[in-house]
Design an enzyme around this catalytic site. Sequence first.
Site, PDB file in Angstrom:
ATOM      1  N   MET A   1       0.841  -1.201   0.000  1.00  0.00           N
ATOM      2  CA  MET A   1       0.000   0.000   0.000  1.00  0.00           C
ATOM      3  C   MET A   1       0.877   1.252   0.000  1.00  0.00           C
ATOM      4  O   MET A   1       0.378   2.354   0.269  1.00  0.00           O
ATOM      5  CB  MET A   1      -0.928  -0.013   1.208  1.00  0.00           C
ATOM      6  CG  MET A   1      -1.890  -1.205   1.186  1.00  0.00           C
ATOM      7  SD  MET A   1      -3.414  -0.932   2.084  1.00  0.00           S
ATOM      8  CE  MET A   1      -2.808  -0.677   3.746  1.00  0.00           C
ATOM      9  N   GLY A   2       2.166   1.079  -0.275  1.00  0.00           N
ATOM     10  CA  GLY A   2       3.044   2.242  -0.399  1.00  0.00           C
ATOM     11  C   GLY A   2       3.509   2.798   0.929  1.00  0.00           C
ATOM     12  O   GLY A   2       3.394   2.149   1.961  1.00  0.00           O
ATOM     13  N   TYR A   3       4.039   4.032   0.882  1.00  0.00           N
ATOM     14  CA  TYR A   3       4.731   4.661   2.006  1.00  0.00           C
ATOM     15  C   TYR A   3       5.818   3.687   2.467  1.00  0.00           C
ATOM     16  O   TYR A   3       5.845   3.238   3.621  1.00  0.00           O
ATOM     17  CB  TYR A   3       3.774   5.043   3.139  1.00  0.00           C
ATOM     18  CG  TYR A   3       4.256   6.295   3.852  1.00  0.00           C
ATOM     19  CD1 TYR A   3       4.206   7.527   3.218  1.00  0.00           C
ATOM     20  CD2 TYR A   3       4.795   6.239   5.121  1.00  0.00           C
ATOM     21  CE1 TYR A   3       4.686   8.668   3.826  1.00  0.00           C
ATOM     22  CE2 TYR A   3       5.284   7.370   5.748  1.00  0.00           C
ATOM     23  CZ  TYR A   3       5.224   8.578   5.086  1.00  0.00           C
ATOM     24  OH  TYR A   3       5.708   9.712   5.691  1.00  0.00           O
TER      25      TYR A   3
ATOM     26  N   HIS B   1       8.954   1.374   3.464  1.00  0.00           N
ATOM     27  CA  HIS B   1       9.990   1.376   4.499  1.00  0.00           C
ATOM     28  C   HIS B   1      10.860   0.133   4.311  1.00  0.00           C
ATOM     29  O   HIS B   1      10.630  -0.653   3.374  1.00  0.00           O
ATOM     30  CB  HIS B   1       9.359   1.442   5.890  1.00  0.00           C
ATOM     31  CG  HIS B   1       8.303   0.404   6.129  1.00  0.00           C
ATOM     32  ND1 HIS B   1       8.576  -0.940   6.195  1.00  0.00           N
ATOM     33  CD2 HIS B   1       6.955   0.502   6.289  1.00  0.00           C
ATOM     34  CE1 HIS B   1       7.461  -1.620   6.407  1.00  0.00           C
ATOM     35  NE2 HIS B   1       6.454  -0.773   6.456  1.00  0.00           N
ATOM     36  N   GLU B   2      11.791  -0.082   5.229  1.00  0.00           N
ATOM     37  CA  GLU B   2      12.749  -1.196   5.059  1.00  0.00           C
ATOM     38  C   GLU B   2      12.074  -2.555   5.037  1.00  0.00           C
ATOM     39  O   GLU B   2      12.616  -3.516   4.494  1.00  0.00           O
ATOM     40  CB  GLU B   2      13.825  -1.167   6.156  1.00  0.00           C
ATOM     41  CG  GLU B   2      14.863  -0.070   5.994  1.00  0.00           C
ATOM     42  CD  GLU B   2      14.446   1.216   6.693  1.00  0.00           C
ATOM     43  OE1 GLU B   2      13.230   1.410   6.948  1.00  0.00           O
ATOM     44  OE2 GLU B   2      15.336   2.033   6.971  1.00  0.00           O
TER      45      GLU B   2
ATOM     46  N   HIS C   1       9.209  -3.246   3.453  1.00  0.00           N
ATOM     47  CA  HIS C   1       8.876  -3.430   2.036  1.00  0.00           C
ATOM     48  C   HIS C   1      10.141  -3.716   1.217  1.00  0.00           C
ATOM     49  O   HIS C   1      10.143  -4.567   0.336  1.00  0.00           O
ATOM     50  CB  HIS C   1       8.208  -2.165   1.478  1.00  0.00           C
ATOM     51  CG  HIS C   1       6.920  -1.778   2.151  1.00  0.00           C
ATOM     52  ND1 HIS C   1       6.776  -0.598   2.847  1.00  0.00           N
ATOM     53  CD2 HIS C   1       5.725  -2.402   2.235  1.00  0.00           C
ATOM     54  CE1 HIS C   1       5.536  -0.503   3.314  1.00  0.00           C
ATOM     55  NE2 HIS C   1       4.880  -1.587   2.973  1.00  0.00           N
TER      56      HIS C   1
ATOM     57  N   LYS D   1       8.701  -2.363  11.837  1.00  0.00           N
ATOM     58  CA  LYS D   1       8.524  -1.246  10.899  1.00  0.00           C
ATOM     59  C   LYS D   1       7.121  -1.293  10.320  1.00  0.00           C
ATOM     60  O   LYS D   1       6.612  -2.377  10.001  1.00  0.00           O
ATOM     61  CB  LYS D   1       9.516  -1.367   9.753  1.00  0.00           C
ATOM     62  CG  LYS D   1      10.952  -1.359  10.212  1.00  0.00           C
ATOM     63  CD  LYS D   1      11.744  -0.315   9.478  1.00  0.00           C
ATOM     64  CE  LYS D   1      13.193  -0.361   9.953  1.00  0.00           C
ATOM     65  NZ  LYS D   1      13.860   0.918   9.777  1.00  0.00           N
ATOM     66  N   SER D   2       6.500  -0.137  10.230  1.00  0.00           N
ATOM     67  CA  SER D   2       5.148  -0.061   9.691  1.00  0.00           C
ATOM     68  C   SER D   2       4.913   1.336   9.148  1.00  0.00           C
ATOM     69  O   SER D   2       5.392   2.329   9.717  1.00  0.00           O
ATOM     70  CB  SER D   2       4.135  -0.343  10.813  1.00  0.00           C
ATOM     71  OG  SER D   2       2.847   0.061  10.407  1.00  0.00           O
TER      72      SER D   2
ATOM     73  N   ARG E   1       2.334   2.856   9.419  1.00  0.00           N
ATOM     74  CA  ARG E   1       1.505   3.558  10.405  1.00  0.00           C
ATOM     75  C   ARG E   1       2.313   4.094  11.592  1.00  0.00           C
ATOM     76  O   ARG E   1       1.761   4.831  12.411  1.00  0.00           O
ATOM     77  CB  ARG E   1       0.390   2.640  10.907  1.00  0.00           C
ATOM     78  CG  ARG E   1      -0.694   2.371   9.873  1.00  0.00           C
ATOM     79  CD  ARG E   1      -1.856   1.612  10.475  1.00  0.00           C
ATOM     80  NE  ARG E   1      -3.012   1.566   9.594  1.00  0.00           N
ATOM     81  CZ  ARG E   1      -3.320   0.524   8.789  1.00  0.00           C
ATOM     82  NH1 ARG E   1      -2.544  -0.532   8.747  1.00  0.00           N
ATOM     83  NH2 ARG E   1      -4.407   0.559   8.038  1.00  0.00           N
TER      84      ARG E   1
HETATM   85  P1  AMP Z   1       1.486  -2.846   3.491  1.00  0.00           P
HETATM   86  O1  AMP Z   1       2.028  -1.818   2.569  1.00  0.00           O
HETATM   87  O2  AMP Z   1       1.483  -2.440   4.925  1.00  0.00           O
HETATM   88  O3  AMP Z   1       0.168  -3.421   3.018  1.00  0.00           O
HETATM   89  O4  AMP Z   1       2.510  -4.056   3.422  1.00  0.00           O
HETATM   90  C1  AMP Z   1       2.891  -4.628   2.196  1.00  0.00           C
HETATM   91  C2  AMP Z   1       3.679  -5.879   2.466  1.00  0.00           C
HETATM   92  O5  AMP Z   1       4.842  -5.549   3.254  1.00  0.00           O
HETATM   93  C3  AMP Z   1       2.895  -6.917   3.280  1.00  0.00           C
HETATM   94  O6  AMP Z   1       3.181  -8.218   2.779  1.00  0.00           O
HETATM   95  C4  AMP Z   1       3.436  -6.745   4.672  1.00  0.00           C
HETATM   96  O7  AMP Z   1       3.354  -7.915   5.463  1.00  0.00           O
HETATM   97  C5  AMP Z   1       4.892  -6.385   4.388  1.00  0.00           C
HETATM   98  N1  AMP Z   1       5.478  -5.681   5.538  1.00  0.00           N
HETATM   99  C6  AMP Z   1       4.971  -4.608   6.183  1.00  0.00           C
HETATM  100  N2  AMP Z   1       5.761  -4.278   7.237  1.00  0.00           N
HETATM  101  C7  AMP Z   1       6.781  -5.179   7.241  1.00  0.00           C
HETATM  102  C8  AMP Z   1       7.924  -5.374   8.090  1.00  0.00           C
HETATM  103  N3  AMP Z   1       8.181  -4.589   9.132  1.00  0.00           N
HETATM  104  N4  AMP Z   1       8.755  -6.406   7.797  1.00  0.00           N
HETATM  105  C9  AMP Z   1       8.507  -7.226   6.741  1.00  0.00           C
HETATM  106  N5  AMP Z   1       7.453  -7.086   5.912  1.00  0.00           N
HETATM  107  C10 AMP Z   1       6.602  -6.081   6.155  1.00  0.00           C
END
Ligand code: AMP
Length: 285
Positions: A30-32, A34-35, A37, A184-185, A187
């Site tokens: 979903m973008g934004y 971080h490490e 991703h 890492k998130s 959010r």
């Molecule tokens: P999102 O953009 O939050 O929907 O995440 C996209 C993908 O990145 C999903 O498969 C998440 O599980 C993965 N992801 C998000 N945060 C992390 C993290 N800290 N470490 C590893 N993978 C992550």
Amino acid sequence: MKVVETIKAVRNEVIAAKQTGFSIGFVPTMGYLHEGHVSLIEAARKDHDFVVLSIFVNPLQFGPNEDLDRYPRDFQRDEKIAQKAGVDVIFYPSVHEMYPTNMPMSIHVTSGVDVLCGSSRPGHFDGVATVVMKLLQIVQPNEAYFGQKDAQQLAIIMNMVEAFNVPVNIHGCPTVREEDGLAKSSRNVYLTNEDRAEAPFLYEALKEGANLILSGETRRSVILAELENRLGTGSGRIDYVDVLRYPSLEQSEQLSGKVILAVAYFYKNARLIDNYIVDIQEGEK
Ligand code: AMP
């Protein structure tokens, strides 16, 4: 690196890459970025000749009172990070491109959703499964990469691919953390300074629970009480905390095999999730 916004264009890119004999790795996000991703992109880069990254904030997976409108977005920043990480194509569709009409059908997840985020965010995983199914059909990669950070999501996607015989390999990647242990998130930017300083205690609590299990305590109720105790000292609010078998997400008082300790925790402006998976037989994470 190319940026494409239409389904047709990303398909053409993938078809051309496959015609050259390339294998395709795909990272949906979903973008934004971080490490976390980036670690997924790097894994895809290592295993495949051609890497597609999607950036799409999927309205279907947000509840009516959730953070869809204020979900952090910064495409230009994402573009730079993606380029550096070795992405070949970013698929960056609009909501209209993905959902031109009201969806005439969706995927309804029937197993593994009565616990954790499935029970606290009704409909969330139907939205996730529907968009991931669409993205897999659009990109048709050899392998798609997901984070263990969203462990329930990963389990559901694996079930979905098996249930619908989607010809793709699903690859789970370990959670990337800040130095102090906070997962890492995207959010995390919502956290106030005070919340950010406290938040690593979520991971500490999970680790302590995991250590209890590894030192021989296999009663779910005892581990759960310890976790609740520890999390109760925080200034936010527990959404859920649970200890379940993984990946089945079944509840059982006597823990054995692979076990997930999972938490969702509300701070003022952010709901954080984290988990820790231990293998009781193997004696390690
Ligand atoms: P999102 O953009 O939050 O929907 O995440 C996209 C993908 O990145 C999903 O498969 C998440 O599980 C993965 N992801 C998000 N945060 C992390 C993290 N800290 N470490 C590893 N993978 C992550």
